[in-house]
Scaffold this motif. Structure first.
Motif, PDB file in Angstrom:
ATOM      1  N   ARG A 251       0.841  -1.216   0.000  1.00 30.56           N
ATOM      2  CA  ARG A 251       0.000   0.000   0.000  1.00 30.56           C
ATOM      3  C   ARG A 251       0.863   1.248   0.000  1.00 30.56           C
ATOM      4  N   SER A 252       1.858   1.244   0.870  1.00 36.18           N
ATOM      5  CA  SER A 252       2.707   2.423   1.002  1.00 36.18           C
ATOM      6  C   SER A 252       3.429   2.711  -0.313  1.00 36.18           C
ATOM      7  N   VAL A 253       4.004   1.694  -0.905  1.00 44.63           N
ATOM      8  CA  VAL A 253       4.756   1.899  -2.150  1.00 44.63           C
ATOM      9  C   VAL A 253       3.815   2.401  -3.245  1.00 44.63           C
ATOM     10  N   TYR A 254       2.628   1.806  -3.307  1.00 42.89           N
ATOM     11  CA  TYR A 254       1.685   2.198  -4.367  1.00 42.89           C
ATOM     12  C   TYR A 254       1.155   3.620  -4.135  1.00 42.89           C
ATOM     13  N   GLU A 255       0.733   3.878  -2.893  1.00 38.67           N
ATOM     14  CA  GLU A 255       0.096   5.168  -2.629  1.00 38.67           C
ATOM     15  C   GLU A 255       1.099   6.322  -2.644  1.00 38.67           C
ATOM     16  N   ASN A 256       2.330   6.082  -2.168  1.00 37.66           N
ATOM     17  CA  ASN A 256       3.334   7.152  -2.141  1.00 37.66           C
ATOM     18  C   ASN A 256       4.029   7.355  -3.483  1.00 37.66           C
ATOM     19  N   GLY A 257       3.962   6.369  -4.334  1.00 40.00           N
ATOM     20  CA  GLY A 257       4.609   6.506  -5.635  1.00 40.00           C
ATOM     21  C   GLY A 257       6.096   6.225  -5.600  1.00 40.00           C
ATOM     22  N   ASP A 258       6.644   5.973  -4.408  1.00 43.26           N
ATOM     23  CA  ASP A 258       8.025   5.492  -4.289  1.00 43.26           C
ATOM     24  C   ASP A 258       8.118   4.674  -2.997  1.00 43.26           C
ATOM     25  N   SER A 259       9.275   4.062  -2.753  1.00 44.17           N
ATOM     26  CA  SER A 259       9.366   3.150  -1.605  1.00 44.17           C
ATOM     27  C   SER A 259      10.105   3.748  -0.413  1.00 44.17           C
ATOM     28  N   MET A 260      10.315   5.077  -0.440  1.00 48.70           N
ATOM     29  CA  MET A 260      11.080   5.714   0.637  1.00 48.70           C
ATOM     30  C   MET A 260      10.489   5.466   2.024  1.00 48.70           C
ATOM     31  N   ALA A 261       9.178   5.530   2.147  1.00 48.40           N
ATOM     32  CA  ALA A 261       8.554   5.429   3.475  1.00 48.40           C
ATOM     33  C   ALA A 261       8.762   4.058   4.113  1.00 48.40           C
ATOM     34  N   VAL A 262       9.034   3.060   3.298  1.00 50.00           N
ATOM     35  CA  VAL A 262       9.184   1.725   3.879  1.00 50.00           C
ATOM     36  C   VAL A 262      10.638   1.257   3.949  1.00 50.00           C
ATOM     37  N   GLU A 263      11.534   1.978   3.315  1.00 49.60           N
ATOM     38  CA  GLU A 263      12.915   1.481   3.205  1.00 49.60           C
ATOM     39  C   GLU A 263      13.518   1.075   4.548  1.00 49.60           C
ATOM     40  N   ASP A 264      13.261   1.862   5.601  1.00 48.48           N
ATOM     41  CA  ASP A 264      13.870   1.551   6.893  1.00 48.48           C
ATOM     42  C   ASP A 264      13.211   0.363   7.596  1.00 48.48           C
ATOM     43  N   SER A 265      12.023  -0.014   7.157  1.00 41.22           N
ATOM     44  CA  SER A 265      11.329  -1.093   7.875  1.00 41.22           C
ATOM     45  C   SER A 265      11.331  -2.411   7.091  1.00 41.22           C
ATOM     46  N   ILE A 266      11.942  -2.423   5.916  1.00 41.95           N
ATOM     47  CA  ILE A 266      12.000  -3.699   5.185  1.00 41.95           C
ATOM     48  C   ILE A 266      13.438  -4.220   5.172  1.00 41.95           C
ATOM     49  N   ALA A 267      13.553  -5.529   4.980  1.00 46.15           N
ATOM     50  CA  ALA A 267      14.886  -6.155   5.005  1.00 46.15           C
ATOM     51  C   ALA A 267      15.700  -5.668   3.806  1.00 46.15           C
ATOM     52  N   SER A 268      17.014  -5.670   3.984  1.00 41.70           N
ATOM     53  CA  SER A 268      17.889  -5.281   2.871  1.00 41.70           C
ATOM     54  C   SER A 268      18.026  -6.457   1.902  1.00 41.70           C
ATOM     55  N   VAL A 269      18.429  -6.135   0.689  1.00 40.17           N
ATOM     56  CA  VAL A 269      18.677  -7.194  -0.285  1.00 40.17           C
ATOM     57  C   VAL A 269      19.819  -8.086   0.206  1.00 40.17           C
ATOM     58  N   GLN A 270      20.798  -7.494   0.901  1.00 35.87           N
ATOM     59  CA  GLN A 270      21.910  -8.282   1.459  1.00 35.87           C
ATOM     60  C   GLN A 270      21.400  -9.317   2.461  1.00 35.87           C
ATOM     61  N   ASP A 271      20.418  -8.914   3.235  1.00 36.96           N
ATOM     62  CA  ASP A 271      19.824  -9.827   4.214  1.00 36.96           C
ATOM     63  C   ASP A 271      19.186 -11.021   3.478  1.00 36.96           C
ATOM     64  N   VAL A 272      18.525 -10.726   2.391  1.00 39.10           N
ATOM     65  CA  VAL A 272      17.907 -11.801   1.602  1.00 39.10           C
ATOM     66  C   VAL A 272      18.997 -12.724   1.043  1.00 39.10           C
ATOM     67  N   PHE A 273      20.084 -12.147   0.546  1.00 39.66           N
ATOM     68  CA  PHE A 273      21.196 -12.964   0.019  1.00 39.66           C
ATOM     69  C   PHE A 273      21.730 -13.912   1.099  1.00 39.66           C
ATOM     70  N   ARG A 274      21.823 -13.383   2.338  1.00 40.02           N
ATOM     71  CA  ARG A 274      22.338 -14.195   3.436  1.00 40.02           C
ATOM     72  C   ARG A 274      21.412 -15.387   3.700  1.00 40.02           C
ATOM     73  N   LEU A 275      20.120 -15.109   3.689  1.00 42.80           N
ATOM     74  CA  LEU A 275      19.152 -16.193   3.926  1.00 42.80           C
ATOM     75  C   LEU A 275      19.200 -17.233   2.795  1.00 42.80           C
ATOM     76  N   GLN A 276      19.633 -16.802   1.628  1.00 43.31           N
ATOM     77  CA  GLN A 276      19.761 -17.725   0.490  1.00 43.31           C
ATOM     78  C   GLN A 276      21.090 -18.484   0.505  1.00 43.31           C
ATOM     79  N   SER A 277      21.920 -18.230   1.531  1.00 41.25           N
ATOM     80  CA  SER A 277      23.272 -18.841   1.604  1.00 41.25           C
ATOM     81  C   SER A 277      24.044 -18.574   0.323  1.00 41.25           C
ATOM     82  N   LEU A 278      23.896 -17.380  -0.193  1.00 37.96           N
ATOM     83  CA  LEU A 278      24.477 -17.071  -1.506  1.00 37.96           C
ATOM     84  C   LEU A 278      25.979 -17.312  -1.545  1.00 37.96           C
TER      85      LEU A 278
END
Ligand code: SPV
Ligand code: MG
Length: 286
Positions: A251-278
Motif C-alpha cells: 500500500r505504502s509503495v503504491y500510494e506514495n509513488g516510491d518506496s522511501m517510506a518503507v525502506e527503513d522497515s524492510i529487510a535489505s537485499v543483502q539480508d535476503v542474500f544471506r538467507l539464500q546462503s548465496l
C-alpha cells in the motif's frame, strides 16, 4: 557442498524439556523461525493453503502438502512437524501418507480426529469428529506404516474445538495414546488457558502433550512448561505477520509513488542474500 542434515523431531524432544515450534508455509519462513531459535517448524495446513489463496478445508492434496513440508525441511537444520490434517482419507491413505512423508525426510506428523474433508478449527460452525475407535485404528495404522523408529506420530483431538468436554478430550487422548500415538495434541479455541489447564490436570502423561496457544496467547512459555506441556506450536503468527507486513508495504509503495517510506522497515537485499546462503553457493562456481 552437502545437503543440510538435521536431527529427528524425536531426538529434539529427548534433548529439550519443552520444544517450541513455529508455523511456516515455505522454506524462507522456516529459516527465519530457525534463526529466531525455534527448535522445529510446523508445516501448517492453514499457512500452506493460505499461501495458495485457498481455505484450510482439505482442498489441496496430500502431495501438495507434502511438497510444502519437504521444501521447508530441505532448507533447515531443525526438523519439520508436518500438519497432515485428517490423514487425507481412510486407513490406507494414512499408511501411504506415512510412507511418503517418511521417504521425504519428515520425522514428525500430526493427524486430527475430524472427518475428511475438514475445515479449519477456527471457522465458525459445527465440526464433526470421527469416532474415537476409528481414529485410534488410523493411528495404529500410521505406526505400523513407519519404516524406522524415528517417525513421531502426534494424534490431535478436536474434541474441545467441536464443543465437547475436557473429559471427552481426555478419554479420546487416552485411547489414541494406547493405540500407539507418540504424543497427543489437544486443540482449543477458548479465549483463555483454563480449558487446556484443566485437561493437563486430568492427564496422566502416558505420552507428551502438544498445544497450540493461538486464542490464549498470554500463556508464557515458562508457565506452559510448568503445566507439563512438552511441545508448543505457534501455528500462524508468522502468516499473520506476513499478511500485515505485505499489505502495509505494498500500500505504502503504491500510494506514495516510491518506496522511501518503507525502506527503513524492510529487510535489505543483502539480508535476503544471506538467507539464500548465496556465499556458500558462489563458492561452488569459482
Ligand atoms: C494449522 O496451523 O493449520 C493448524 C492449527 O492446524 S489451526 O489453524 O489452529 O487449526
Ligand atoms: Mg492445520
Amino acid at each position: 557442498m552437502q545437503r543440510l542434515s538435521y536431527p529427528s523431531f524425536r531426538s529434539v524432544l529427548a534433548e529439550n524439556e519443552i520444544v517450541r515450534v513455529a508455523g511456516a508455509n515455505h522454506a524462507l519462513g522456516g529459516l527465519l523461525a530457525e534463526e529466531a531459535g525455534f527448535q522445529a517448524v510446523w508445516s501448517s495446513s492453514l499457512e500452506v493453503s493460505a499461501s495458495r489463496g485457498l481455505p484450510d478445508a482439505s482442498i489441496l492434496s496430500m502431495t501438495e502438502y507434502l511438497e510444502a513440508a519437504a521444501n521447508i525441511q530441505k532448507a533447515l537444520r531443525i526438523p519439520v512437524v508436518a500438519d497432515c490434517d485428517t490423514g487425507y482419507g481412510g486407513k490406507l491413505n494414512i499408511a501411504h501418507m506415512v510412507h511418503e512423508f517418511e521417504a521425504a525426510g519428515i520425522t514428525a506428523i500430526c493427524v486430527e480426529d475430524k472427518l475428511f474433508p475438514k475445515m479449519n478449527s477456527f471457522v465458525a460452525g459445527a465440526q464433526t469428529l470421527l469416532g474415537e475407535q476409528e481414529f485410534a485404528a488410523r493411528i495404529a495404522v500410521a505406526k505400523q506404516a513407519q519404516s524406522t523408529g524415528e517417525m513421531y506420530v502426534i494424534a490431535r483431538t478436536e474434541a474441545l474445538i467441536s464443543g465437547l468436554t475436557v473429559d471427552v478430550a481426555l478419554e479420546r487422548c487416552r485411547i489414541y495414546a494406547d493405540s500407539g500415538a507418540d504424543a497427543v495434541l489437544v486443540h482449543s479455541k477458548a479465549k483463555s488457558r483454563e480449558q487446556i489447564a484443566s485437561f493437563l490436570q486430568g492427564w496422566d502423561f502416558r505420552v507428551p502433550v502438544v498445544i497450540v496457544p493461538t486464542t490464549y496467547p498470554d500463556w508464557h512459555i515458562d508457565e506452559i512448561k510448568q503445566a507439563g506441556v512438552s511441545v508448543v506450536i505457534y501455528a500462524n503468527q508468522g502468516l499473520r505477520a506476513t499478511v500485515r507486513a505485505l499489505r502495509d508495504t505494498y500500500r505504502s509503495v503504491y500510494e506514495n509513488g516510491d518506496s522511501m517510506a518503507v525502506e527503513d522497515s524492510i529487510a535489505s537485499v543483502q539480508d535476503v542474500f544471506r538467507l539464500q546462503s548465496l556465499e556458500t553457493w558462489q563458492k561452488l562456481d569459482v
